[in-house]
Structures are given as structure tokens and as C-alpha cells.
Design a protein around this motif. Sequence first.
Motif, PDB file in Angstrom:
ATOM      1  N   LYS A 124      -2.580  -0.923  -9.598  1.00  0.00           N
ATOM      2  CA  LYS A 124      -1.448  -0.075  -9.967  1.00  0.00           C
ATOM      3  C   LYS A 124      -0.142  -0.857  -9.864  1.00  0.00           C
ATOM      4  O   LYS A 124      -0.040  -1.836  -9.124  1.00  0.00           O
ATOM      5  CB  LYS A 124      -1.387   1.150  -9.059  1.00  0.00           C
ATOM      6  N   CYS A 170       1.955   8.774 -10.152  1.00  0.00           N
ATOM      7  CA  CYS A 170       1.131   8.468  -8.986  1.00  0.00           C
ATOM      8  C   CYS A 170       1.945   8.739  -7.732  1.00  0.00           C
ATOM      9  O   CYS A 170       2.898   8.015  -7.426  1.00  0.00           O
ATOM     10  CB  CYS A 170       0.653   7.019  -9.008  1.00  0.00           C
ATOM     11  N   LEU A 194      -7.700   2.469  -8.274  1.00  0.00           N
ATOM     12  CA  LEU A 194      -6.806   2.822  -7.163  1.00  0.00           C
ATOM     13  C   LEU A 194      -6.076   1.616  -6.593  1.00  0.00           C
ATOM     14  O   LEU A 194      -5.091   1.775  -5.858  1.00  0.00           O
ATOM     15  CB  LEU A 194      -7.599   3.511  -6.047  1.00  0.00           C
ATOM     16  N   THR A 195      -6.554   0.421  -6.897  1.00  0.00           N
ATOM     17  CA  THR A 195      -5.932  -0.794  -6.372  1.00  0.00           C
ATOM     18  C   THR A 195      -5.476  -1.716  -7.501  1.00  0.00           C
ATOM     19  O   THR A 195      -5.327  -2.921  -7.306  1.00  0.00           O
ATOM     20  CB  THR A 195      -6.899  -1.535  -5.431  1.00  0.00           C
ATOM     21  N   HIS A 252     -10.480  -1.950  -8.954  1.00  0.00           N
ATOM     22  CA  HIS A 252     -10.668  -0.491  -8.940  1.00  0.00           C
ATOM     23  C   HIS A 252      -9.359   0.134  -9.409  1.00  0.00           C
ATOM     24  O   HIS A 252      -8.279  -0.401  -9.102  1.00  0.00           O
ATOM     25  CB  HIS A 252     -11.015  -0.012  -7.532  1.00  0.00           C
ATOM     26  N   ASN A 304       0.815   8.533  -4.678  1.00  0.00           N
ATOM     27  CA  ASN A 304       0.518   7.593  -3.602  1.00  0.00           C
ATOM     28  C   ASN A 304       1.427   6.372  -3.691  1.00  0.00           C
ATOM     29  O   ASN A 304       2.067   5.986  -2.709  1.00  0.00           O
ATOM     30  CB  ASN A 304      -0.954   7.183  -3.637  1.00  0.00           C
ATOM     31  N   THR A 346      -3.025   6.141  -0.360  1.00  0.00           N
ATOM     32  CA  THR A 346      -4.383   5.594  -0.454  1.00  0.00           C
ATOM     33  C   THR A 346      -4.544   4.691  -1.674  1.00  0.00           C
ATOM     34  O   THR A 346      -5.656   4.440  -2.125  1.00  0.00           O
ATOM     35  CB  THR A 346      -5.418   6.733  -0.508  1.00  0.00           C
ATOM     36  N   SER A 347      -3.437   4.214  -2.210  1.00  0.00           N
ATOM     37  CA  SER A 347      -3.468   3.288  -3.344  1.00  0.00           C
ATOM     38  C   SER A 347      -2.803   1.976  -2.947  1.00  0.00           C
ATOM     39  O   SER A 347      -2.171   1.862  -1.898  1.00  0.00           O
ATOM     40  CB  SER A 347      -2.750   3.897  -4.555  1.00  0.00           C
ATOM     41  N   GLN A 390      -0.449   2.363 -14.744  1.00  0.00           N
ATOM     42  CA  GLN A 390      -1.844   2.134 -14.362  1.00  0.00           C
ATOM     43  C   GLN A 390      -2.394   0.978 -15.186  1.00  0.00           C
ATOM     44  O   GLN A 390      -2.415   1.035 -16.419  1.00  0.00           O
ATOM     45  CB  GLN A 390      -2.685   3.381 -14.614  1.00  0.00           C
ATOM     46  N   GLY A 417      -5.785  12.128  -5.378  1.00  0.00           N
ATOM     47  CA  GLY A 417      -4.418  11.728  -5.659  1.00  0.00           C
ATOM     48  C   GLY A 417      -3.422  12.742  -5.124  1.00  0.00           C
ATOM     49  O   GLY A 417      -3.735  13.923  -4.944  1.00  0.00           O
ATOM     50  N   HIS A 449     -12.787   9.727  -7.288  1.00  0.00           N
ATOM     51  CA  HIS A 449     -11.819   9.299  -6.271  1.00  0.00           C
ATOM     52  C   HIS A 449     -12.471   9.308  -4.894  1.00  0.00           C
ATOM     53  O   HIS A 449     -13.176  10.248  -4.534  1.00  0.00           O
ATOM     54  CB  HIS A 449     -10.625  10.253  -6.282  1.00  0.00           C
ATOM     55  N   ARG A 483       0.866  -1.183   0.000  1.00  0.00           N
ATOM     56  CA  ARG A 483       0.000   0.000   0.000  1.00  0.00           C
ATOM     57  C   ARG A 483       0.893   1.220   0.000  1.00  0.00           C
ATOM     58  O   ARG A 483       1.820   1.328   0.804  1.00  0.00           O
ATOM     59  CB  ARG A 483      -0.890   0.040   1.240  1.00  0.00           C
TER      60      ARG A 483
END
Length: 370
Positions: free
Chosen positions: A65, A99, A62-63, A60, A101, A19-20, A85, A284, A280, A16
Amino acid sequence: MTLRPTQTAIRCSAMRGGTSKGLFFLEDDLPADAATRDAVLLAAMGSPDPREIDGMGGAHPLTSKVAVVSLSSRDNADVEYLFLQVWPDRPEVSDNQNCGNMLAGVGPFAIEQGLVPAGGAVTPVRIWMRNTQNLAIASVQTPGGLVCYDGTARIDGVPGSHAPIPIEFADVAGSTCGALLPTGNVTDVIEGTRVTCIDNGMPVVCLAAADFGLTGQESPAELEADDELRKRVEAIRLAAGPMMNLGDVTNNTVPKMSLLSAPAHGGAVSTRTFIPHRVHEAIGVFGAVSVATACMLPGSVARDIAVLPDNLAGSTDVEVEHPTGFFTVTLEVTAAADGAVRVTRSALLRTARLLMRGEVFVPSSVWSPA
């Protein structure tokens, strides 16, 4: 008859970052050819499939990556970081944005993998961000020569507390579009809507939520369910692309579209950000930096909405509200005699955590190295 393995094992770590969440690879462990590499990553994540059920993706953006890390030959950097991505819903791997994150996990990963030796209680890791050709410095806690993930730092959008990872950026203004204000204007009117187009690490179009009949406090789910809103925002995004030197952005992830409203919880400004077709759950890293920077520019859409101190000279903390809390961006600005503002430093706080280390398997039909 010699039987060949039907799957290829590739070393990686699941981490992690901010927040990604995603997979971290050493560059040498992936195919050198970009097309083969992308096919491997799609297979590793289980894309295309909205659930990514046959891979490690989290269903998703965000998850789903990937961070690719390698030693750097640059005098001013220790390692290089390429962000990729992987889209859950289509067979596409994109490198056209950064990114911040996932960046938070690069320093710990580099130390864990022996690319950077731990030095003292805190180890600075100089990271060259390939996507935008800029430098970031992450300070990683390494007491006893080991990466520490436990601590008291909290970031909104992530449960619990963890070790702080302060990240400072060199000049990232115009890193994708070529200029902080890529259209040359503080504001433009696009598709009948007043906007501010800005790039301080991430191309963002700032819009006033009120211009869309919104309070700005709607949930991501409510905004995603509003088909007319999505069509209108997308029309502005497509028109803004060429104006921001991004060309045709139909299939691109940038610019991000940030709906701004007055702060509701004591921050500087409230945001709801299309990334670009989902909304989001937070914001980001570089998107927050660009929005915070827009808040500093006299006459911008963001400045007209934001609640800021009267004196913006020197170092200022801009609290950017998002659907799950706050994101604090520290900006150092100088004001010219003509009233123009120049951002000379950007910094922020993130956390990261190593979740798993081992091998991910992909079908040998996708890649079977000699």
C-alpha cells in the motif's frame, strides 16, 4: 561521455498503519503525472510479481500500500491523503477506495515531515481523505514535540502495544456510493441471496455466513481454498456493483464482501471479509465501520445476526470480531420517529509505527526527473 545514473532515488518512509503496511511519500517527491507516478510505485513495490521480490512490497494486498501526503489549502484540513493500492499480482495501482489503516500513519508522518507542527502532549491532525472527499481527525501523541510510538494501546492483528491514535470521522456515509444505503433498501436479494449493501466509508455487502453453509468461524485460508464459495461471492459482488452506483466492478477492489455470523468471543458480530478476492486476516477500518453501522439498522442482515444492547441511542461501542481478534467502532446514532437510524459520528482507535526512513530506488528508465 557523461554517464547517467541507472536508478532514481525517491524519499519515502516505510510505516505500519493499523494492520496494514506500506510506503509513505510526500506528493512533491513523486511525478505529477498520474501514469508516471503509478509506474514509479509499481517499480518501488516490485509489482507485478506475487512475491514482489524486486521491490519493497510485502507480497500481499495488505502490505503493498501507498500513502501520498501533502499540505492542504482547505480551511478545515491540515494535510491531504491519497491512498493507492498497489496490486502484487498485476500491474495496477488503484485509487478507488480509501484505507483507514494506512490513515493511522498519516498524522505521525505529517508531523515527522514538518507539515504539521507538534503542539503539546497530543497533536490533532486534520486529514482530508482525497479518495472519498471526507475529513478525519487523528490525535497523535507528541510529548516534548516528538511523535511517540510507544504506549499501552493494543489492536488485534498487531503484536505488542503502541501509542494510541484515536481517529474521528466527519460524515462518511455514502462517501463512495452516494448514500448510506446505495440501493435504497435495507436488504436486497442478489443472485438468490439476501444481502445488505451499505457505505459508511467503505462499500460493503453484508451476507449471512449461514446462507453459504458456513459457521462463519472458518479461517481465511479455508475460505480462499473453497472455489465454489469464491465463485458465488464474486457473482454477488459483480451484480451488486451497478446496484451500488459503482458500475462494473470486475477490476475494482470494492465492494468488500463481508460474511457475518453470531459473535463467538463476546463481541457484537463475527466477520470474514473478502477484499475482494483474498480474505482479510482482520478487517479494514472503514469496512468495520460499515459493518458496525449495518448492525444498527433495523431489518438489515447484520442486525438480524448481531448481539447489541437494547438501547442504541447515543454513543455505542460495536465490537466487530474478525479472524485475529476484535475491532471496536464507536458510533453515535439518532433514531427518527419512523424508526430510521442516522449515524452522526464514527470513531475508532488505531496505532502506527515508523519502520524506516530514507530513499527507495526505481530504475531511471521508469522515471528520471530533470
